[in-house]
Design an enzyme around this catalytic site. Structure first.
Site, mmCIF file in Angstrom:
data_model
loop_
_atom_site.group_PDB
_atom_site.id
_atom_site.type_symbol
_atom_site.label_atom_id
_atom_site.label_comp_id
_atom_site.label_asym_id
_atom_site.label_seq_id
_atom_site.Cartn_x
_atom_site.Cartn_y
_atom_site.Cartn_z
ATOM 1 N N ARG A 2 66.527 18.945 43.404
ATOM 2 C CA ARG A 2 66.697 19.132 41.903
ATOM 3 C C ARG A 2 67.258 17.896 41.335
ATOM 4 O O ARG A 2 67.856 17.900 40.208
ATOM 5 C CB ARG A 2 67.734 20.102 41.477
ATOM 6 C CG ARG A 2 67.199 21.723 41.652
ATOM 7 C CD ARG A 2 65.870 21.912 41.033
ATOM 8 N NE ARG A 2 65.740 23.324 41.007
ATOM 9 C CZ ARG A 2 64.784 23.806 42.145
ATOM 10 N NH1 ARG A 2 64.638 23.196 43.109
ATOM 11 N NH2 ARG A 2 64.576 25.295 42.044
ATOM 12 N N ASP A 35 64.843 28.343 42.697
ATOM 13 C CA ASP A 35 64.285 28.839 41.384
ATOM 14 C C ASP A 35 64.496 30.384 41.286
ATOM 15 O O ASP A 35 65.075 30.824 40.157
ATOM 16 C CB ASP A 35 62.636 28.747 41.340
ATOM 17 C CG ASP A 35 62.374 27.202 41.151
ATOM 18 O OD1 ASP A 35 63.012 26.623 40.299
ATOM 19 O OD2 ASP A 35 61.405 26.762 42.035
ATOM 20 N N ALA A 81 57.595 29.132 42.747
ATOM 21 C CA ALA A 81 59.099 29.023 42.842
ATOM 22 C C ALA A 81 59.630 28.899 44.144
ATOM 23 O O ALA A 81 59.052 29.471 45.062
ATOM 24 C CB ALA A 81 59.806 30.214 42.286
ATOM 25 N N ASP A 82 60.598 28.261 44.215
ATOM 26 C CA ASP A 82 61.368 28.315 45.619
ATOM 27 C C ASP A 82 62.748 29.223 45.638
ATOM 28 O O ASP A 82 62.794 29.724 44.599
ATOM 29 C CB ASP A 82 61.713 26.687 46.254
ATOM 30 C CG ASP A 82 62.349 26.275 44.999
ATOM 31 O OD1 ASP A 82 63.328 26.839 44.442
ATOM 32 O OD2 ASP A 82 62.845 24.881 44.975
ATOM 33 N N SER A 83 63.350 29.165 46.514
ATOM 34 C CA SER A 83 64.521 29.968 46.726
ATOM 35 C C SER A 83 65.448 29.662 45.474
ATOM 36 O O SER A 83 66.089 30.631 45.094
ATOM 37 C CB SER A 83 65.008 30.089 48.075
ATOM 38 O OG SER A 83 65.612 28.742 48.435
#
Lengths: 79, 246
Positions: free
Chosen positions: B174, A39, A35-37
């Protein structure tokens, strides 16, 4: 496994697109599950929505593993 | 190119001027367009001119802090998603700073900057989940150059640029881009209110020697909203006839 734990696991699998087997209680969202921040923010918001609890920022910061999330949510629900 | 079929766009301030032109341009590219504003009769007129299909009329007053989230929720419920947010709504309350009361300052900041932030915050979540989204905010040349008598408006428009650069960095992974279109002097009701002498003086400073049209601005929005602009984010596209070159 408790109902909360099952639900948390399901949310993590869905959001991070990881294999269910990898989502162990000790797994760190960032170090183990990729995960990144962003996420982690999305996960916290998903937990809030799914369990109808509020997770303030200072508490959210401390939720780094699957177990952290389960424990926090169970404590909130018991309160 | 620039096909928006299947996309859902929200355009604020779509009751006339630039907002109406943006709604029409996005609609012409195939998007479903949700139009919002305070004047319901004007929204109805715009909806009719779009032919009624692929149009959602959603009146709202963006001075109400609760309106943005409710608006996004309504559109996502009605149309299934919100893919393109165009923050166009804005107004001016011009006066020299010495005469500008807190209420004059706050009213402009509330609608021109706070509402766009609230809308973006509400809309980004769905966009991030879908891994596709476009936020385009309409700023102004005065947000970069400043303008005597417009401290509130210029601050709000400069704020949109800083906000967009920050959001762009937050959501870039994203598939969501966040950009700004900064129009110069465009012929609308807002600029029609200028005194004749001021308008003549302005024209002399525009190399193309004409005021912009709402369609000039709308075309820039279509580009930034399109799939083709996916590698453009955090940018400010100046549409001003060459009046200022950055």
């Amino acid at each position: 496994m408790s109902e909360t734990a099952e639900k948390v696991k399901k949310i993590v699998v869905e959001h991070l697109g990881v294999e269910e087997a990898k989502v162990t209680p000790e797994a760190s969202f960032i170090d183990d599950l990729g995960a990144d921040s962003l996420d982690t923010v999305e996960l916290v918001m998903a937990f809030e929505e799914a369990f109808g609890v509020e997770i303030p920022d200072d508490a959210a910061e401390k939720i780094t593993t699957v177990k952290d999330a389960i424990d926090y949510i169970e404590k909130q629900k018991a309160a | 190119m620039f096909d928006l079929t299947g996309k859902v766009a929200l355009v604020t301030g779509a009751t006339g001027g630039i907002g109406e032109a943006i709604a029409k341009a996005l609609h012409a590219q195939g998007a479903t367009v949700a139009i919002t504003g305070r004047r319901e009769s004007e929204l109805a007129r715009v909806a009719e001119s779009l032919g009624g299909a692929r149009v959602i009329v959603a009146p709202a007053d963006l001075a109400d802090p609760a309106a943005p989230a409710a608006l996004v929720e309504k559109i996502e419920a009605e149309a299934g998603s919100l893919d393109i947010l165009v923050n166009n709504a804005g107004f001016t309350r011009d006066m020299l700073a010495l005469r500008m009361g807190d209420a004059d300052w706050n009213a402009v900041l509330e609608v021109d900057l706070n509402a766009p932030f609230r809308l973006a915050r509400a809309a980004l979540r769905g966009m991030m989940k879908k891994r596709w989204g476009r936020v385009v905010s309409i700023a102004s040349i005065v947000g970069v150059t400043g303008n005597a008598g417009q401290a509130n408006y210029a601050a709000a428009k400069a704020g949109l640029i800083g906000m967009s650069k920050s959001l762009a960095q937050e959501v870039a992974t994203r598939g969501v881009t966040v950009n700004v279109v900064a129009p110069g002097f465009v012929k609308t009701a807002m600029t029609d209110a200028l005194p004749e002498a001021a308008r003549t003086a302005l024209l002399s400073r525009i190399p193309t020697q004409r005021m912009g049209s709402p369609e000039d601005v709308a075309a820039a929005v279509v580009y930034l909203a399109s799939p083709e602009a996916g590698w453009v984010t955090g940018q400010t596209l100046h549409v001003n006839g060459g009046m200022a070159m950055f």
